[in-house]
Design a protein around this motif. Sequence first.
Motif, PDB file in Angstrom:
ATOM      1  N   SER A   1      31.376  44.262  29.461  1.00 45.57           N
ATOM      2  CA  SER A   1      31.535  44.067  28.016  1.00 45.57           C
ATOM      3  C   SER A   1      32.567  42.980  27.733  1.00 45.57           C
ATOM      4  O   SER A   1      33.599  42.896  28.411  1.00 45.57           O
ATOM      5  N   PRO A   2      32.339  42.126  26.722  1.00 43.26           N
ATOM      6  CA  PRO A   2      33.278  41.038  26.403  1.00 43.26           C
ATOM      7  C   PRO A   2      34.477  41.508  25.601  1.00 43.26           C
ATOM      8  O   PRO A   2      34.775  40.979  24.520  1.00 43.26           O
ATOM      9  N   VAL A   3      35.196  42.517  26.101  1.00 45.97           N
ATOM     10  CA  VAL A   3      36.392  43.029  25.431  1.00 45.97           C
ATOM     11  C   VAL A   3      37.613  42.444  26.105  1.00 45.97           C
ATOM     12  O   VAL A   3      37.730  42.455  27.335  1.00 45.97           O
ATOM     13  N   MET A   4      38.556  41.932  25.323  1.00 43.63           N
ATOM     14  CA  MET A   4      39.799  41.389  25.849  1.00 43.63           C
ATOM     15  C   MET A   4      40.808  42.523  25.994  1.00 43.63           C
ATOM     16  O   MET A   4      40.971  43.343  25.084  1.00 43.63           O
ATOM     17  N   LEU A   5      41.473  42.592  27.153  1.00 41.33           N
ATOM     18  CA  LEU A   5      42.423  43.655  27.446  1.00 41.33           C
ATOM     19  C   LEU A   5      43.840  43.116  27.457  1.00 41.33           C
ATOM     20  O   LEU A   5      44.084  41.956  27.821  1.00 41.33           O
ATOM     21  N   GLY A   6      44.770  43.979  27.094  1.00 45.91           N
ATOM     22  CA  GLY A   6      46.185  43.637  27.141  1.00 45.91           C
ATOM     23  C   GLY A   6      47.011  44.891  27.319  1.00 45.91           C
ATOM     24  O   GLY A   6      46.626  45.971  26.854  1.00 45.91           O
ATOM     25  N   ALA A   7      48.142  44.756  28.004  1.00 47.65           N
ATOM     26  CA  ALA A   7      49.067  45.876  28.192  1.00 47.65           C
ATOM     27  C   ALA A   7      50.431  45.434  27.701  1.00 47.65           C
ATOM     28  O   ALA A   7      51.102  44.615  28.351  1.00 47.65           O
ATOM     29  N   GLU A   8      50.859  45.951  26.548  1.00 49.38           N
ATOM     30  CA  GLU A   8      52.101  45.500  25.932  1.00 49.38           C
ATOM     31  C   GLU A   8      52.603  46.585  24.996  1.00 49.38           C
ATOM     32  O   GLU A   8      51.823  47.346  24.412  1.00 49.38           O
ATOM     33  N   THR A   9      53.939  46.666  24.872  1.00 49.58           N
ATOM     34  CA  THR A   9      54.552  47.618  23.947  1.00 49.58           C
ATOM     35  C   THR A   9      55.466  46.952  22.936  1.00 49.58           C
ATOM     36  O   THR A   9      55.846  47.586  21.955  1.00 49.58           O
ATOM     37  N   ASN A  10      55.831  45.702  23.161  1.00 51.21           N
ATOM     38  CA  ASN A  10      56.692  44.972  22.226  1.00 51.21           C
ATOM     39  C   ASN A  10      55.878  44.556  21.022  1.00 51.21           C
ATOM     40  O   ASN A  10      54.924  43.785  21.124  1.00 51.21           O
TER      41      ASN A  10
END
Length: 472
Positions: free
Chosen positions: A161-170
């Motif tokens: 699937s063309p979903v962009m992922l990110g891991a961030e809390t700021n």
Amino acid sequence: MGLQLPLEQNGNICQSLAMAKTSFSCSACGASFSKWSGRCEGCGEWNTIVEDKGLSSGGPAKKSLGLKRGRTIPLSDLSTQEDPPPRTLSGVGELDRVLGGGLVDASAILVGGDPGIGKSTLLLQAAARFARNGLKTIYISGEEASAQVRMRAQRLGLSSSPVMLGAETNLRDILTTLEAEKPQLAIIDSIQTMWSDRVDSAPGSVSQVRAAAHELTTFAKTNGISIVMVGHVTKEGQIAGPRVVEHMVDTVLYFEGERGHQFRILRAVKNRFGPADEIGVFEMTGRGLSEVTNPSALFLSDRGDPTPGSVVFAGIEGTRPVLVEMQALVAPSPHSQPRRAVVGWDSSRLAMILAVLEARCGVPFAGLDVYLNVAGGMKISEPAADLAVAAALLSAREDTALPKDTVIFGEISLSGALRPAPQTENRLKEAQKLGFTAAIAPSGGKSVTIPGLSLQKTSDLVGFVGEYFAAG
């Protein structure tokens, strides 16, 4: 002689002391207090009251009212033929139903639920569907790394699937990323892990949750981005943090269900773009969540021959009729204080039904343990379930099963009178569609005729007990 300060300096000190006054909030329910205490008076939790620090000040407050005058429009100038807001369908029928017909542009949505109930799975599946339909989607996880989200996507068959992922809390970095990428849909998992450097408190505190929700909602409105925020819930089932967060967003959804059942209910508690109390039903499988188009048939699939204490209730959840099984068990209590255990219904309403049965019908429940359960993990809140609950209790107490293929609904008043329930025709049509041939409902209201289904009406609880049960 004490130290004397100039009048102007003394006034400045008093102003500073007034500005430095702090307040305290409960991290469980969001109640505000002027001083700290060990126990919250609002929810009764211990050691949940923390100092509620506001945003860091950038200097003295301005005395002007504002920089410019806001624009106002007379109500009579608004067009009566204004088009409804545009929506984007996800392809998941149950999710689109709960949202009111699809995702509205520039809307803020809050999704709450118990840990491990399937919130992240549902939103990852929804993000993949939206992305495949041409919506630029970004999924930002504050609890898991991108690799963990990718592993879940592979297990669900969504890795392409063309979903962009990110891991961030700021929060500042997240807003910068959203402004640069300019997605049409952003999913924040979860709001309790976000932190802003403008708030002097730990992540997950009342101040941080409130500030993060406000920043994200404002960003969604000003940039035309739809944002979905995941929120944890307390043990009482409410979204953790201040209730003001629910007032900031456009839609509040609760993901409900029992760990031991495969059914999951997505319920709209608040929706500015559609009906509230609408539900979507899903089934948890090894490949994720699959939608259930006919929840009544699924909730009644394990129901066998009629047994004492088992009654089918024809209810309405939002705009759809749903048939569920109400189960009751009445047994002698070995304790001086009999137990009253309820799953899926309001315990205070059960106490009211027991009191009415004893005071108006002469059916005592003293010295008897009472257990009530809504089968399938469903939660019922409408008063129309009163008569079905009373019938289940009487059936269990008298060890008498009600006639087969019969549904019951109706509201009970404190006088013992029965009040008609709304949308009677929709309830009866759903019952007839699933093969039920009889229905018991309060008298009054408009007459409804459904082919193949006989409607038996009763005016009060005393007559209902005398006709169907040999109570004594």
